[in-house]
Design a protein around this motif. Structure first.
Motif, PDB file in Angstrom:
ATOM      1  N   ARG A  15      39.058 -33.532  12.289  1.00 35.94           N
ATOM      2  CA  ARG A  15      40.346 -33.577  11.492  1.00 35.94           C
ATOM      3  C   ARG A  15      39.791 -33.470   9.857  1.00 35.94           C
ATOM      4  O   ARG A  15      40.173 -33.096   8.908  1.00 35.94           O
ATOM      5  N   TYR A  16      38.731 -34.464   9.637  1.00 36.68           N
ATOM      6  CA  TYR A  16      38.277 -34.521   8.225  1.00 36.68           C
ATOM      7  C   TYR A  16      37.594 -33.279   8.026  1.00 36.68           C
ATOM      8  O   TYR A  16      37.952 -32.654   6.909  1.00 36.68           O
ATOM      9  N   VAL A  62      37.356 -41.600   4.841  1.00 40.68           N
ATOM     10  CA  VAL A  62      37.943 -42.953   4.968  1.00 40.68           C
ATOM     11  C   VAL A  62      39.292 -42.933   5.777  1.00 40.68           C
ATOM     12  O   VAL A  62      39.623 -43.672   6.773  1.00 40.68           O
ATOM     13  N   HIS A  63      40.067 -42.079   5.411  1.00 39.00           N
ATOM     14  CA  HIS A  63      41.504 -41.763   5.800  1.00 39.00           C
ATOM     15  C   HIS A  63      41.382 -41.378   7.205  1.00 39.00           C
ATOM     16  O   HIS A  63      42.080 -41.763   7.878  1.00 39.00           O
ATOM     17  N   THR A  64      40.657 -40.456   7.592  1.00 38.24           N
ATOM     18  CA  THR A  64      40.476 -39.865   8.944  1.00 38.24           C
ATOM     19  C   THR A  64      39.936 -40.806   9.823  1.00 38.24           C
ATOM     20  O   THR A  64      40.305 -40.859  11.061  1.00 38.24           O
ATOM     21  N   LEU A  65      38.879 -41.694   9.477  1.00 39.75           N
ATOM     22  CA  LEU A  65      38.158 -42.623  10.451  1.00 39.75           C
ATOM     23  C   LEU A  65      39.214 -43.749  10.801  1.00 39.75           C
ATOM     24  O   LEU A  65      39.029 -44.091  11.778  1.00 39.75           O
ATOM     25  N   HIS A  66      39.995 -44.183   9.917  1.00 37.60           N
ATOM     26  CA  HIS A  66      41.055 -45.203  10.149  1.00 37.60           C
ATOM     27  C   HIS A  66      42.327 -44.688  10.658  1.00 37.60           C
ATOM     28  O   HIS A  66      43.386 -45.551  11.130  1.00 37.60           O
ATOM     29  N   GLY A  67      42.279 -43.214  10.795  1.00 45.60           N
ATOM     30  CA  GLY A  67      43.718 -42.784  11.186  1.00 45.60           C
ATOM     31  C   GLY A  67      43.402 -42.084  12.805  1.00 45.60           C
ATOM     32  O   GLY A  67      44.470 -41.750  13.382  1.00 45.60           O
ATOM     33  N   MET A 117      35.326 -47.672   2.531  1.00 42.61           N
ATOM     34  CA  MET A 117      35.132 -48.194   4.075  1.00 42.61           C
ATOM     35  C   MET A 117      35.374 -49.625   4.044  1.00 42.61           C
ATOM     36  O   MET A 117      36.292 -50.216   4.914  1.00 42.61           O
ATOM     37  N   LYS A 118      34.516 -50.166   3.131  1.00 44.25           N
ATOM     38  CA  LYS A 118      34.478 -51.600   3.355  1.00 44.25           C
ATOM     39  C   LYS A 118      35.733 -52.308   2.861  1.00 44.25           C
ATOM     40  O   LYS A 118      36.182 -53.527   3.276  1.00 44.25           O
ATOM     41  N   ARG A 119      36.222 -51.812   1.851  1.00 47.89           N
ATOM     42  CA  ARG A 119      37.429 -52.405   1.212  1.00 47.89           C
ATOM     43  C   ARG A 119      38.707 -52.435   2.369  1.00 47.89           C
ATOM     44  O   ARG A 119      39.379 -53.216   2.326  1.00 47.89           O
ATOM     45  N   VAL A 120      39.006 -50.976   2.847  1.00 50.56           N
ATOM     46  CA  VAL A 120      39.584 -50.929   3.966  1.00 50.56           C
ATOM     47  C   VAL A 120      39.750 -51.898   5.080  1.00 50.56           C
ATOM     48  O   VAL A 120      40.810 -52.558   5.370  1.00 50.56           O
ATOM     49  N   ASN A 121      38.229 -52.011   5.445  1.00 48.42           N
ATOM     50  CA  ASN A 121      38.080 -53.002   6.729  1.00 48.42           C
ATOM     51  C   ASN A 121      36.740 -53.895   6.304  1.00 48.42           C
ATOM     52  O   ASN A 121      35.639 -53.220   6.680  1.00 48.42           O
ATOM     53  N   PRO A 122      36.742 -54.846   5.942  1.00 46.59           N
ATOM     54  CA  PRO A 122      35.722 -55.571   5.576  1.00 46.59           C
ATOM     55  C   PRO A 122      34.655 -55.917   6.648  1.00 46.59           C
ATOM     56  O   PRO A 122      33.511 -56.193   6.446  1.00 46.59           O
ATOM     57  N   SER A 123      35.277 -55.806   7.909  1.00 43.02           N
ATOM     58  CA  SER A 123      34.389 -55.949   9.347  1.00 43.02           C
ATOM     59  C   SER A 123      33.260 -54.987   9.477  1.00 43.02           C
ATOM     60  O   SER A 123      32.264 -55.249  10.051  1.00 43.02           O
ATOM     61  N   HIS A 124      33.515 -53.794   8.833  1.00 39.76           N
ATOM     62  CA  HIS A 124      32.452 -52.671   8.994  1.00 39.76           C
ATOM     63  C   HIS A 124      31.028 -53.102   8.351  1.00 39.76           C
ATOM     64  O   HIS A 124      31.030 -54.032   7.291  1.00 39.76           O
ATOM     65  N   ASP A 125      30.082 -52.801   9.068  1.00 39.21           N
ATOM     66  CA  ASP A 125      28.690 -53.011   8.692  1.00 39.21           C
ATOM     67  C   ASP A 125      28.090 -51.847   7.995  1.00 39.21           C
ATOM     68  O   ASP A 125      27.792 -50.746   8.641  1.00 39.21           O
ATOM     69  N   ILE A 126      27.832 -51.865   6.549  1.00 39.60           N
ATOM     70  CA  ILE A 126      27.540 -50.395   6.001  1.00 39.60           C
ATOM     71  C   ILE A 126      26.282 -50.759   5.120  1.00 39.60           C
ATOM     72  O   ILE A 126      26.206 -51.767   4.341  1.00 39.60           O
ATOM     73  N   THR A 127      25.404 -49.712   5.176  1.00 44.44           N
ATOM     74  CA  THR A 127      24.256 -49.706   4.562  1.00 44.44           C
ATOM     75  C   THR A 127      24.264 -48.284   3.741  1.00 44.44           C
ATOM     76  O   THR A 127      24.295 -47.313   4.495  1.00 44.44           O
ATOM     77  N   VAL A 128      23.731 -48.609   2.386  1.00 45.08           N
ATOM     78  CA  VAL A 128      23.616 -47.181   1.687  1.00 45.08           C
ATOM     79  C   VAL A 128      22.091 -47.078   1.420  1.00 45.08           C
ATOM     80  O   VAL A 128      21.396 -48.053   0.895  1.00 45.08           O
ATOM     81  N   TYR A 129      21.493 -46.112   1.860  1.00 44.92           N
ATOM     82  CA  TYR A 129      20.145 -45.649   1.711  1.00 44.92           C
ATOM     83  C   TYR A 129      19.821 -44.570   0.570  1.00 44.92           C
ATOM     84  O   TYR A 129      20.406 -43.413   0.650  1.00 44.92           O
ATOM     85  N   GLU A 130      19.360 -45.002  -0.561  1.00 43.47           N
ATOM     86  CA  GLU A 130      18.941 -44.126  -1.736  1.00 43.47           C
ATOM     87  C   GLU A 130      17.632 -43.948  -1.772  1.00 43.47           C
ATOM     88  O   GLU A 130      16.983 -44.813  -1.860  1.00 43.47           O
ATOM     89  N   ARG A 131      17.211 -42.717  -1.972  1.00 46.58           N
ATOM     90  CA  ARG A 131      15.843 -42.286  -1.940  1.00 46.58           C
ATOM     91  C   ARG A 131      15.141 -42.545  -3.187  1.00 46.58           C
ATOM     92  O   ARG A 131      14.049 -42.836  -3.241  1.00 46.58           O
TER      93      ARG A 131
END
Length: 376
Positions: free
Chosen positions: A294-295, A279-284, A1-15
């Protein structure tokens, strides 16, 4: 997601803490390697460089024979810790925040998020909070299995079948680094109880298993999970399906959405495939609901063949007595055909004979072409 659109604000939470994961090696096939290079060449290159490769398969049938198939399907193994480190480092380099020891138990904790992706495994807390909507169903496999490591480095993907007075027990072994391999042990519940594995601790279980598989381990130890209470971590595989994979802005991915039996080595590939398709469906699509629908629709259809193959593969091992008394070459040939929908309903010997005949017939045009070419 970040590579396709660097403007995305993404956080991964790992327990779990950083560098903490259960499991030894991940196995994957050339199709995933190619897909990773298309999705993100930078991390794919590092993953390839950190993987071991094999193109031969070996089956040891106790006190009978060893069957080897060379130049078979190309497979790869990589340490689970190493794979997660590569992906986390790549995510951070692109500007993704990765927060460890931070478990999300309710999507309301992320009320300001446009999208919450639940990749929290078969026991997904986020999914279970809405189980009435997602409709999870779990089928529990018959056989007992334990996921182990070993310092024995297998050069080929190795199957070993050992006969005991209580029935057969077998393992799948494959290398994932220069000094370690994964070794998955499996057997029927009758054999498991007959050997006393249902009541032994991990140390005693490993000692017994090392004796049973001494021929292929060559003196190397088996390495367990090391639980605090010293218990052996035997499991029955759980096949999970869901009626739907999304609810509002919450979407499931990987084992939270579906599981496939480990004997086809597809779990990691399917999870990464889910991510790529999402990622493909979110940007399509312009609307989130349309993208998630669709996903759900497209990806569910894509993995159906893998789910079916995993189901038949698990059943093949659960019905091992149907095949184990065949000549080793025939037994191994049917092991490679365990994804077949027809095999469970046909005599194994007849299935092998028909397959062998078809293979010979398929070679006739080649022989004719060579003969005609020589005559010319």
């Amino acid at each position: 997601m970040k590579r396709v659109n660097p403007s995305h604000d993404i956080t991964v939470y790992e327990r779990d803490p950083a560098g903490s994961t259960y499991g030894w090696g991940v196995t994957y096939w050339d199709e995933l390697r190619q897909s990773l290079h298309l999705a993100d060449p930078e991390s794919a290159q590092v993953i390839s460089e950190s993987s071991v490769r094999w193109d031969s398969w070996i089956a040891h049938v106790h006190h009978r024979a060893t069957v080897t198939v060379t130049h078979g399907e190309v497979g790869f193994g990589i340490g689970r810790h190493r794979l997660l480190d590569i992906l986390a480092e790549r995510a951070r380099s692109l500007g993704v925040r990765v927060e460890y020891e931070h478990e999300i138990t309710h999507e309301d904790e992320l009320a300001d998020a446009d999208l919450v992706v639940a990749g929290d495994g078969i026991n997904s807390v986020l999914r279970e909070r809405h189980s009435g909507h997602f409709g999870p169903e779990v089928t529990v496999g018959r056989n007992a299995y334990m996921w182990l490591g070993t310092t024995k480095v297998f050069d080929s993907f190795t199957f070993a079948f050992v006969e005991t007075e209580h029935g057969w027990i077998w393992c799948y072994g494959y290398g994932f680094s220069e000094d370690h391999s994964t070794c998955v042990i499996e057997c029927s519940p009758e054999t498991w109880r007959g050997l006393g594995l249902h009541q032994t601790n991990e140390a005693d279980s490993l000692a017994l298993l090392e004796k049973l598989f001494a021929d292929i381990l060559g003196g190397h130890p088996l390495l367990g999970r090391g639980l605090a209470d010293g218990s052996a971590h035997w499991l029955n595989f759980r096949t999970l399906t869901n009626r739907t994979w999304y609810r509002g802005n919450l979407v499931l991915l990987g084992d939270a959405a579906h599981t496939t039996h480990y004997s086809i080595g597809a779990g990691t590939a399917l999870a990464l495939g889910d991510a790529a398709h999402l990622v493909h469906t979110l940007h399509g699509e312009t609307r989130l609901e349309s993208a998630l629908a669709r996903y759900d629709r497209e990806r569910r259809a894509e993995i159906r063949a893998s789910q079916r193959a995993a189901r038949y593969s698990a059943q093949w091992y659960e019905n091992l007595p149907r095949y184990i008394d065949l000549p080793p070459e025939q037994m191994f040939a049917l092991l490679c055909e365990r994804h077949s929908r027809v095999l469970p309903y046909m005599s194994p010997r007849l299935y092998y004979q028909i397959g062998h005949m078809v293979e010979r017939i398929s070679l006739l045009p080649i022989f004719r072409r060579r003969r005609d070419s020589k005559a010319t």
